[in-house]
Write an enzyme that holds these catalytic residues in place. Structure first.
Site, PDB file in Angstrom:
ATOM      1  N   SER A  59      62.737  62.523  65.008  1.00  0.00           N
ATOM      2  CA  SER A  59      63.417  62.193  63.764  1.00  0.00           C
ATOM      3  C   SER A  59      64.904  62.533  63.810  1.00  0.00           C
ATOM      4  O   SER A  59      65.648  61.921  64.567  1.00  0.00           O
ATOM      5  CB  SER A  59      62.701  62.874  62.596  1.00  0.00           C
ATOM      6  OG  SER A  59      63.051  62.256  61.381  1.00  0.00           O
ATOM      7  N   LYS A 113      60.277  59.063  66.546  1.00  0.00           N
ATOM      8  CA  LYS A 113      60.087  58.961  65.089  1.00  0.00           C
ATOM      9  C   LYS A 113      61.405  58.505  64.479  1.00  0.00           C
ATOM     10  O   LYS A 113      62.310  59.288  64.263  1.00  0.00           O
ATOM     11  CB  LYS A 113      59.653  60.322  64.533  1.00  0.00           C
ATOM     12  CG  LYS A 113      59.720  60.514  63.018  1.00  0.00           C
ATOM     13  CD  LYS A 113      58.753  59.685  62.241  1.00  0.00           C
ATOM     14  CE  LYS A 113      58.666  60.098  60.781  1.00  0.00           C
ATOM     15  NZ  LYS A 113      59.665  59.509  59.919  1.00  0.00           N
TER      16      LYS A 113
END
Length: 149
Positions: free
Chosen positions: A40, A65
């Site tokens: 992320s 992600k």
């Protein structure tokens, strides 16, 4: 441009950084470590610094992600999670399901932080001249801002 956010309508929103504000002097080489535990926001940062010729990536492929999700609470106590956009690096590389691929594989190099927060950096095997060379304008070019992806 630090990164792009692409929403469900394919609208492209560039995220820019402040001009002229540096944490690290431009002549100091920066190396970022990524691996399967990097996900992320760390992937967005690594992709941005890499694509803007500010850092070389070492380690193993990151998790992948790159989606932006909105979480909604429902009246019955349940929740609903909707994917509303995705991150794309300045060079238009997808993060979701792909991850960030390092420039230099992490074999035989100890990551800078071991599990549990124990410092264990061993940079004796890192060739910083190679890092500087990879960040030079001969091998790295900053992408032009994109209007469409």
């Amino acid at each position: 441009v630090a990164t792009y956010v692409v929403d469900g309508t394919t609208a492209v929103l560039p995220f820019k950084t402040a001009t002229g504000q540096r944490v690290v002097p431009p002549d100091n080489p920066v190396v970022l470590w990524v691996d399967g535990g990097s996900a992320s926001a760390s992937e967005v940062l690594a992709g941005s610094l890499h694509d803007n010729c500010k850092a070389v990536i070492m380690g193993d492929k990151s998790f992948g992600k790159g989606l932006i999700q909105a979480v909604y609470g429902l009246k019955n106590g349940a929740g609903l999670v909707l994917t509303v956009a995705k991150y794309v690096t300045p060079n238009q590389n997808e993060i979701q399901g792909v991850g960030i691929t390092p420039d230099i594989a992490g074999k035989n190099i100890v990551p800078p932080l071991l599990p549990g927060g124990i410092s264990g950096a061993d940079t004796s095997k890192v060739d910083f001249d190679e890092i500087r060379n990879r960040l030079s304008s001969n091998l790295c070019s900053i992408p032009e801002p994109q209007l469409q992806l």
